[in-house]
Design an enzyme around this catalytic site. Structure first.
Site, mmCIF file in Angstrom:
data_model
loop_
_atom_site.group_PDB
_atom_site.id
_atom_site.type_symbol
_atom_site.label_atom_id
_atom_site.label_comp_id
_atom_site.label_asym_id
_atom_site.label_seq_id
_atom_site.Cartn_x
_atom_site.Cartn_y
_atom_site.Cartn_z
ATOM 1 N N LEU A 70 2.150 -3.227 -2.610
ATOM 2 C CA LEU A 70 2.167 -4.140 -1.479
ATOM 3 C C LEU A 70 1.686 -5.537 -1.852
ATOM 4 O O LEU A 70 0.578 -5.708 -2.359
ATOM 5 C CB LEU A 70 1.304 -3.578 -0.342
ATOM 6 C CG LEU A 70 1.235 -4.412 0.932
ATOM 7 C CD1 LEU A 70 2.616 -4.536 1.570
ATOM 8 C CD2 LEU A 70 0.239 -3.793 1.910
ATOM 9 N N ASP A 71 2.550 -6.531 -1.601
ATOM 10 C CA ASP A 71 2.231 -7.947 -1.808
ATOM 11 C C ASP A 71 1.825 -8.262 -3.241
ATOM 12 O O ASP A 71 1.089 -9.227 -3.495
ATOM 13 C CB ASP A 71 1.118 -8.399 -0.845
ATOM 14 C CG ASP A 71 1.580 -8.392 0.598
ATOM 15 O OD1 ASP A 71 2.788 -8.592 0.838
ATOM 16 O OD2 ASP A 71 0.741 -8.180 1.488
ATOM 17 N N GLU A 72 2.289 -7.471 -4.195
ATOM 18 C CA GLU A 72 1.955 -7.721 -5.591
ATOM 19 C C GLU A 72 3.204 -7.862 -6.458
ATOM 20 O O GLU A 72 3.135 -7.802 -7.682
ATOM 21 C CB GLU A 72 1.059 -6.603 -6.136
ATOM 22 C CG GLU A 72 -0.313 -6.551 -5.460
ATOM 23 C CD GLU A 72 -1.242 -5.537 -6.100
ATOM 24 O OE1 GLU A 72 -0.912 -5.037 -7.197
ATOM 25 O OE2 GLU A 72 -2.296 -5.249 -5.507
ATOM 26 N N LEU A 128 -4.061 -13.614 1.000
ATOM 27 C CA LEU A 128 -4.157 -12.304 0.359
ATOM 28 C C LEU A 128 -4.491 -12.496 -1.119
ATOM 29 O O LEU A 128 -3.939 -13.389 -1.758
ATOM 30 C CB LEU A 128 -2.832 -11.558 0.507
ATOM 31 C CG LEU A 128 -2.439 -11.158 1.930
ATOM 32 C CD1 LEU A 128 -1.034 -10.595 1.951
ATOM 33 C CD2 LEU A 128 -3.400 -10.140 2.496
#
Length: 283
Positions: free
Chosen positions: A226-228, A195
């Site tokens: 999200l995913d950060e 990602l």
């Protein structure tokens, strides 16, 4: 009898912080076992972690009062942790059991000084694994339109088990902004490092098709983005053209286990301090 503590703090950077903290400890005959500090010139913040043992006569209330007295002068955001208290962890997982199994094994082996209070899953498949370790298993499915109700049950379990940390060990559901806010700084997630380059389904197949040379995993705190969230640890491995998607997945699972275990250990040892969108990790 002496007691061992960990003090973590952050504040605006200025001269005299280390001297003030050391003075509080010296005045009470405390012995410093480990001390690390870092001044971030970009943000102007100072970060410190001190592990120390007290003299027998020094109590918890006295220490907390002394550190609180530094607040007006230094604007310190501080936490004091008694090392005798092991963090209570709730693990959330879906169908992939490699990270769950690794964490449970490390906890039982004494490699992770945590107490796994329970496992929560949106699938029943990993109940036998959790029960083989004597861990409570809660199957909480997420039916269409039922996400809010399911997350309310999750939050109730967090409170019931007096959980200090939630670990998403390949939990394939996105937490709502509301739950992220309520558990801010207390949820760690693991995902593949492809990602954002390889989003969506079958990231290892996408990576294989592009001929990647490095794969890995990232452990981070969960935020509404999200995913950060702030990154705690990353692990990588070199691969080549001879390895197919299945082999990449096998290597990736190992990387996920390693990165997540380190992140959980460092968090449980109070070695991770938030610095905006980043972390300071005193290894």
């Amino acid at each position: 009898m002496s007691t061992e503590y960990v003090l973590t703090l952050s504040c605006p950077d200025r001269p005299g912080i280390v001297a003030a903290v050391s003075g509080v400890l010296a005045e009470r005959d405390c012995n410093i076992l480990e001390s690390q500090q870092y001044g971030d010139r970009d943000t102007g913040r100072f970060f410190m972690r001190v592990q120390f043992e007290t003299a027998g006569s020094t109590g918890d209330d006295e220490l907390r009062g002394a550190f609180a007295a530094l607040m007006p002068e230094f604007a310190i955001d501080w936490r004091l942790h008694d090392t005798r208290t092991r963090p209570r962890v709730l693990i959330m997982v879906s169908k992939g059991g490699h990270c769950l199994n690794d964490l449970l094994y490390r906890q039982r082996s004494g490699l992770l000084d945590i107490e796994v209070a329970a496992v929560v899953s949106n699938h029943p498949a990993l109940r036998p694994l959790a029960q083989s370790y004597g861990i409570d298993y809660h199957h909480l499915p997420v039916p269409p339109g039922g996400k809010a109700a399911q997350e309310a049950e999750v939050l109730a379990l967090v409170q019931h088990y007096q959980t200090d940390l939630v670990v998403l060990a390949r939990y394939m559901q996105i937490l709502s902004d509301d739950l992220c806010a309520k558990l801010r700084g207390k949820v760690i997630n693991i995902h593949h490092s492809f990602l954002p380059s390889f989003k969506g389904a079958k990231p290892y197949h996408q990576a294989h098709a592009r001929g990647v040379k490095l794969i890995g995993a990232t452990a981070h705190y969960v935020t509404p983005d999200l995913d950060e969230g702030p990154i705690i640890e990353q692990e990588v491995a070199r691969v080549d053209h001879t390895q197919g998607p299945a082999e990449l997945m096998a290597v990736g699972r190992d990387m996920e286990c390693l990165a997540l275990a380190r992140a959980v250990r460092w968090h449980s040892e109070h070695r991770v301090l938030l610095n905006g969108d980043k972390t300071i990790v005193f290894r």
